[in-house]
Design a protein around this motif. Structure first.
Motif, PDB file in Angstrom:
ATOM      1  N   ALA A 202       0.831  -1.207   0.000  1.00  0.00           N
ATOM      2  CA  ALA A 202       0.000   0.000   0.000  1.00  0.00           C
ATOM      3  C   ALA A 202       0.868   1.260   0.000  1.00  0.00           C
ATOM      4  CB  ALA A 202      -0.938   0.000   1.202  1.00  0.00           C
ATOM      5  N   ALA A 203       1.982   1.232   0.760  1.00  0.00           N
ATOM      6  CA  ALA A 203       2.873   2.394   0.799  1.00  0.00           C
ATOM      7  C   ALA A 203       3.514   2.635  -0.563  1.00  0.00           C
ATOM      8  CB  ALA A 203       3.952   2.179   1.866  1.00  0.00           C
TER       9      ALA A 203
ATOM     10  N   PHE B 216      -2.858  -9.208  -1.130  1.00  0.00           N
ATOM     11  CA  PHE B 216      -3.621  -8.404  -2.082  1.00  0.00           C
ATOM     12  C   PHE B 216      -5.122  -8.469  -1.808  1.00  0.00           C
ATOM     13  CE2 PHE B 216       0.407  -9.370  -4.011  1.00  0.00           C
ATOM     14  CZ  PHE B 216       0.775  -8.164  -4.598  1.00  0.00           C
ATOM     15  N   ASN B 217      -5.503  -9.181  -0.733  1.00  0.00           N
ATOM     16  CA  ASN B 217      -6.890  -9.177  -0.270  1.00  0.00           C
ATOM     17  C   ASN B 217      -7.083  -8.270   0.939  1.00  0.00           C
ATOM     18  OD1 ASN B 217      -7.959 -10.982  -2.173  1.00  0.00           O
ATOM     19  ND2 ASN B 217      -7.211 -12.744  -1.018  1.00  0.00           N
ATOM     20  N   GLU B 218      -6.002  -7.647   1.391  1.00  0.00           N
ATOM     21  CA  GLU B 218      -6.088  -6.790   2.564  1.00  0.00           C
ATOM     22  C   GLU B 218      -6.750  -5.452   2.200  1.00  0.00           C
ATOM     23  OE1 GLU B 218      -5.478  -7.566   5.536  1.00  0.00           O
ATOM     24  OE2 GLU B 218      -4.280  -9.408   5.404  1.00  0.00           O
ATOM     25  N   GLU B 219      -7.506  -4.914   3.161  1.00  0.00           N
ATOM     26  CA  GLU B 219      -8.245  -3.671   2.932  1.00  0.00           C
ATOM     27  C   GLU B 219      -7.317  -2.500   2.629  1.00  0.00           C
ATOM     28  OE1 GLU B 219     -11.674  -0.915   5.135  1.00  0.00           O
ATOM     29  OE2 GLU B 219     -10.922  -2.753   6.067  1.00  0.00           O
TER      30      GLU B 219
ATOM     31  N   ALA C 210      -5.690   1.683  -1.142  1.00  0.00           N
ATOM     32  CA  ALA C 210      -4.580   2.379  -1.804  1.00  0.00           C
ATOM     33  C   ALA C 210      -4.762   2.370  -3.317  1.00  0.00           C
ATOM     34  CB  ALA C 210      -3.248   1.735  -1.417  1.00  0.00           C
ATOM     35  N   ILE C 211      -5.224   1.246  -3.863  1.00  0.00           N
ATOM     36  CA  ILE C 211      -5.479   1.171  -5.305  1.00  0.00           C
ATOM     37  C   ILE C 211      -6.635   2.087  -5.692  1.00  0.00           C
ATOM     38  CG2 ILE C 211      -6.267  -0.354  -7.157  1.00  0.00           C
ATOM     39  CD1 ILE C 211      -4.748  -2.614  -5.816  1.00  0.00           C
ATOM     40  N   ALA C 212      -7.686   2.088  -4.878  1.00  0.00           N
ATOM     41  CA  ALA C 212      -8.865   2.896  -5.199  1.00  0.00           C
ATOM     42  C   ALA C 212      -8.556   4.384  -5.185  1.00  0.00           C
ATOM     43  CB  ALA C 212      -9.992   2.578  -4.213  1.00  0.00           C
ATOM     44  N   SER C 213      -7.643   4.822  -4.316  1.00  0.00           N
ATOM     45  CA  SER C 213      -7.333   6.251  -4.200  1.00  0.00           C
ATOM     46  C   SER C 213      -6.133   6.669  -5.039  1.00  0.00           C
ATOM     47  CB  SER C 213      -7.070   6.602  -2.736  1.00  0.00           C
ATOM     48  OG  SER C 213      -5.962   5.862  -2.229  1.00  0.00           O
TER      49      SER C 213
END
Length: 429
Positions: free
Chosen positions: A191-192, A221-224, A229-232
């Motif tokens: 995510a970072a 890759f199933n972690e919230e 992070a991908i969505a934003s």
């Protein structure tokens, strides 16, 4: 119908070993229904027939198992020594050796039930927030200027992606945002890396990828935190995690899901050979149209050249036309001179009659216009007792709103003019 022996019959006869084993098998299968059992795989063997033979054990015991080819062919993985698994099985007895064993109907890695429930809870949560909506998905750039990759620098997936990008479009620069993709704390670091790529905003598209593995290997890759992070992310994201049969939360949130890392690279770039082929086709089409346009203009130029005459040719043509007119005029003069005098008188009378008729029509028209003009003459209106009122600056008064008490106005009458002072006014009714 199975042969069931009663307790009395058992004591009344001596059983063979085959009868005993058959009786034991029937009792077991009839007494214990289909159930789930967990344990550790050991002594795994794959026979030439395709059947699997292994044991399930825990700290205190073990049991033999068989999973026939018709059942294990539905699995996309094969157990290994030491794997923790959960088996859905039936209890039976292998009569030939008298071995107690389990016939496995289905097999899954241990803990998959809990993982699947966690996956479904997060999926429903993010879906309710609209993170999977097609309306928020962004289109991938047709020709990106720079491509970012979030993955492990040691992963085989990175080599596959770079090889594909070099083959399809070697001129596009690539920026790698290195991060572990497996192990404790990997989700936070993934995510970072995505957030770092988003903040730097130096790429037109971002590939988040890793190779295949077990569900535990891909669970990061199933972690919230990774999904959000991908969505934003400020740029379109392609998810290329695992193999074609693997589905992660990153796939749902990403702008585009690729079945493999190689496919993600193909989605991110146009094919150089296809672009060159299309460019060649357009060049050929442009050349053909240009040639056609030049040919059309050449034909038009030839047509205009045939119509274009030199000044001497134009002068000769005009001179010939003038000679022709002179000849016709001379011929007409001779014909007119040869006609009798009575014809000249008739022509004179006809000309005089036409002139008189024309004069009378014009005189009548003049009378009608004079009458219309007299009706429209404002002086004629004033002669009937009306007057025009002007202010000092010559403005014509049309409304009492233009007048002020005590102001001076000029009256234009049918004959002469006069000056008056306004001593009052009334509003318009």
């Amino acid at each position: 119908m199975p042969h069931v022996l009663t307790a009395q019959a058992l004591t009344a006869q001596v059983l063979t070993v085959s009868e005993l084993n058959r009786l034991a098998r029937e009792v077991l299968e009839r007494s214990i229904p289909l159930f789930w059992v967990s344990g550790e795989v050991s002594n795994f063997t794959r026979a030439a027939s395709g059947h699997w033979y292994f044991s399930l054990k825990d700290q205190g015991a073990q049991v033999r198992c068989v999973m026939f080819r018709g059942r294990n062919s539905y699995l996309d993985w094969q157990p290994r020594e030491g794997d923790k698994v959960e088996a859905r099985a039936l209890v039976t007895l292998y009569e030939a050796r008298g071995d107690f064993q389990l016939t496995v109907e289905s097999l899954q890695r241990a803990g998959l039930g809990a993982l699947f429930e966690a996956f479904e809870r997060l999926r429903m949560k993010l879906q309710a927030e609209g993170l999977f909506d097609a309306g928020r998905k962004r289109a991938l750039p047709a020709l990106p200027r720079q491509i970012g990759i979030v993955t492990s620098p040691d992963a085989a997936a990175l080599r596959d992606v770079l090889t594909t990008l070099k083959r399809r479009m070697p001129g596009i620069p690539v920026v790698i945002y290195p991060t572990p993709v497996q192990g404790k704390g990997a989700a936070e670091r993934i995510a970072a890396a995505i957030q770092r790529a988003s903040e730097r905003a130096e790429c037109d598209v971002l590939i988040v990828c890793r190779g295949g593995g077990s569900i535990e290997d891909l669970w990061q890759f199933n972690e919230e935190i990774v999904a959000r992070a991908i969505a934003s992310c400020s740029m379109p994201v392609i998810s290329g995690v695992g193999h074609e049969t693997d589905t992660t939360m990153a796939d749902f949130v990403a702008d585009q899901r690729a079945p493999t890392p190689t496919a993600a690279a193909e989605l991110a770039t146009p094919d150089r050979l296809s672009l060159l082929q299309r460019l060649s086709q357009q060049q050929t089409q442009l050349h053909r149209r240009l040639q056609q346009r030049l040919q059309n203009h050449a034909q038009q130029l030839d047509f205009l050249a045939r119509r274009l005459l030199s000044p001497s040719q134009q002068l000769a043509g005009r001179s010939a036309a003038l000679n022709q007119l002179q000849w016709r005029l001379q011929s007409a003069s001779l014909q007119l001179a040869s006609k009798p005098a009575v014809t000249l008188k008739q022509l004179h009378w006809r000309l005089q009659t036409a002139a008189q008729q024309r004069l009378q029509y014009r005189q009548q028209q003049l009378v009608r216009l004079s009458q219309s003009l007299s009706h429209l003459n404002p002086q004629a209106v004033l002669s009937r007792g009306y007057a025009l009122v002007h202010l000092d600056d010559g403005t014509l008064v049309r409304s009492s709103q233009q007048l002020e008490t005590g102001s001076t106005v000029r009256l234009v009458l049918g004959e002469g003019e006069a000056t008056a002072v306004v001593d009052g006014k009334s509003p318009t009714t």
